[in-house]
Design a protein around this motif. Structure first.
Motif, PDB file in Angstrom:
ATOM      1  N   ASP A 163      -2.781  -5.590  -1.676  1.00 22.75           N
ATOM      2  CA  ASP A 163      -1.399  -5.133  -1.716  1.00 22.75           C
ATOM      3  C   ASP A 163      -1.160  -4.194  -2.894  1.00 22.75           C
ATOM      4  O   ASP A 163      -1.808  -4.296  -3.926  1.00 22.75           O
ATOM      5  CB  ASP A 163      -0.453  -6.334  -1.844  1.00 22.75           C
ATOM      6  CG  ASP A 163      -0.466  -7.187  -0.592  1.00 22.75           C
ATOM      7  OD1 ASP A 163      -0.041  -8.355  -0.671  1.00 22.75           O
ATOM      8  OD2 ASP A 163      -0.912  -6.687   0.452  1.00 22.75           O
ATOM      9  N   THR A 164      -0.222  -3.304  -2.711  1.00 24.38           N
ATOM     10  CA  THR A 164       0.051  -2.349  -3.768  1.00 24.38           C
ATOM     11  C   THR A 164       0.593  -3.030  -5.013  1.00 24.38           C
ATOM     12  O   THR A 164       1.376  -3.974  -4.929  1.00 24.38           O
ATOM     13  CB  THR A 164       1.064  -1.296  -3.277  1.00 24.38           C
ATOM     14  OG1 THR A 164       1.305  -0.369  -4.339  1.00 24.38           O
ATOM     15  CG2 THR A 164       2.374  -1.951  -2.866  1.00 24.38           C
ATOM     16  N   ILE A 165       0.124  -2.582  -6.134  1.00 25.71           N
ATOM     17  CA  ILE A 165       0.593  -3.127  -7.404  1.00 25.71           C
ATOM     18  C   ILE A 165       1.075  -2.007  -8.296  1.00 25.71           C
ATOM     19  O   ILE A 165       1.039  -2.100  -9.517  1.00 25.71           O
ATOM     20  CB  ILE A 165      -0.515  -3.930  -8.119  1.00 25.71           C
ATOM     21  CG1 ILE A 165      -1.765  -3.067  -8.324  1.00 25.71           C
ATOM     22  CG2 ILE A 165      -0.839  -5.196  -7.342  1.00 25.71           C
ATOM     23  CD1 ILE A 165      -2.780  -3.708  -9.235  1.00 25.71           C
ATOM     24  N   SER A 166       1.521  -0.921  -7.669  1.00 31.62           N
ATOM     25  CA  SER A 166       1.874   0.269  -8.448  1.00 31.62           C
ATOM     26  C   SER A 166       2.969  -0.002  -9.462  1.00 31.62           C
ATOM     27  O   SER A 166       3.036   0.662 -10.486  1.00 31.62           O
ATOM     28  CB  SER A 166       2.285   1.403  -7.511  1.00 31.62           C
ATOM     29  OG  SER A 166       3.421   1.022  -6.759  1.00 31.62           O
ATOM     30  N   ARG A 167       3.844  -0.952  -9.197  1.00 30.39           N
ATOM     31  CA  ARG A 167       4.917  -1.239 -10.131  1.00 30.39           C
ATOM     32  C   ARG A 167       4.607  -2.439 -11.017  1.00 30.39           C
ATOM     33  O   ARG A 167       5.433  -2.845 -11.824  1.00 30.39           O
ATOM     34  CB  ARG A 167       6.219  -1.498  -9.371  1.00 30.39           C
ATOM     35  CG  ARG A 167       6.670  -0.341  -8.488  1.00 30.39           C
ATOM     36  CD  ARG A 167       6.846   0.936  -9.270  1.00 30.39           C
ATOM     37  NE  ARG A 167       7.851   0.805 -10.314  1.00 30.39           N
ATOM     38  CZ  ARG A 167       8.076   1.739 -11.243  1.00 30.39           C
ATOM     39  NH1 ARG A 167       7.349   2.828 -11.277  1.00 30.39           N
ATOM     40  NH2 ARG A 167       9.003   1.553 -12.148  1.00 30.39           N
ATOM     41  N   TYR A 168       3.436  -2.998 -10.885  1.00 26.36           N
ATOM     42  CA  TYR A 168       3.039  -4.155 -11.673  1.00 26.36           C
ATOM     43  C   TYR A 168       2.547  -3.741 -13.055  1.00 26.36           C
ATOM     44  O   TYR A 168       2.018  -2.645 -13.258  1.00 26.36           O
ATOM     45  CB  TYR A 168       1.916  -4.916 -10.964  1.00 26.36           C
ATOM     46  CG  TYR A 168       2.371  -5.890  -9.915  1.00 26.36           C
ATOM     47  CD1 TYR A 168       3.652  -5.822  -9.362  1.00 26.36           C
ATOM     48  CD2 TYR A 168       1.515  -6.884  -9.470  1.00 26.36           C
ATOM     49  CE1 TYR A 168       4.051  -6.729  -8.401  1.00 26.36           C
ATOM     50  CE2 TYR A 168       1.905  -7.796  -8.509  1.00 26.36           C
ATOM     51  CZ  TYR A 168       3.173  -7.709  -7.977  1.00 26.36           C
ATOM     52  OH  TYR A 168       3.562  -8.604  -7.032  1.00 26.36           O
ATOM     53  N   CYS A 169       2.665  -4.655 -13.972  1.00 23.49           N
ATOM     54  CA  CYS A 169       1.967  -4.549 -15.252  1.00 23.49           C
ATOM     55  C   CYS A 169       0.512  -4.978 -15.029  1.00 23.49           C
ATOM     56  O   CYS A 169       0.229  -5.800 -14.136  1.00 23.49           O
ATOM     57  CB  CYS A 169       2.600  -5.458 -16.292  1.00 23.49           C
ATOM     58  SG  CYS A 169       4.295  -5.033 -16.720  1.00 23.49           S
ATOM     59  N   MET A 170      -0.355  -4.424 -15.838  1.00 27.47           N
ATOM     60  CA  MET A 170      -1.759  -4.843 -15.806  1.00 27.47           C
ATOM     61  C   MET A 170      -2.208  -5.135 -17.232  1.00 27.47           C
ATOM     62  O   MET A 170      -1.700  -4.534 -18.191  1.00 27.47           O
ATOM     63  CB  MET A 170      -2.646  -3.776 -15.175  1.00 27.47           C
ATOM     64  CG  MET A 170      -2.313  -3.495 -13.718  1.00 27.47           C
ATOM     65  SD  MET A 170      -3.515  -2.430 -12.905  1.00 27.47           S
ATOM     66  CE  MET A 170      -4.876  -3.597 -12.627  1.00 27.47           C
TER      67      MET A 170
END
Length: 125
Positions: A26-33
């Motif tokens: 799933d896309t995590i483009s707006r997640y922190c890493m």
């Protein structure tokens, strides 16, 4: 979301290593890493984090020596580690999660992170 780390290994004091983490699913483009590390019988420690806009936060112990980055697609997370010290020896984990507070706060609270990789060992001697 699956996170897979690579790049760990053994290095001499003062040396460098670059860790990478590839995200799939799933896309995590707006997640922190972020990167965490853990040694046996110790709590997991936040090392470095980066949000979707590229803002970063570091633990005091690695500030100035480690650099975290992520690619534009937000699918790859890297950690450049320079001037490594014996106390940097640990299992390093990649993590991702929705922003739930400041990055500094999130680094202090592993429970806020949603997805974790299996880890890659770093040994400095």
């Amino acid at each position: 979301v699956q996170l897979v780390e690579s790049g760990g290994g053994s290095v001499q004091v003062g040396g460098s290593l670059r860790l990478s983490c590839v995200a799939s699913g799933d896309t995590i483009s707006r997640y922190c890493m972020g990167w965490f590390r853990q040694i046996p019988d110790k709590e997991r420690e936040g090392v470095a984090g980066i949000d979707s806009d590229g803002s970063t936060s570091y633990a005091d112990s690695v500030e100035g020596r480690f650099t975290v980055s992520r690619d534009r697609a937000n699918k790859t997370l890297d950690l450049q580690m320079n001037n490594l010290k014996p106390e940097d020896t640990a299992m390093y984990f990649c993590a991702s999660g929705p922003p739930t507070g400041t990055l500094a706060t999130m680094l202090r609270k592993p429970q806020l992170w949603l997805n974790w990789g299996q880890g890659t060992q770093v040994t400095v001697s």
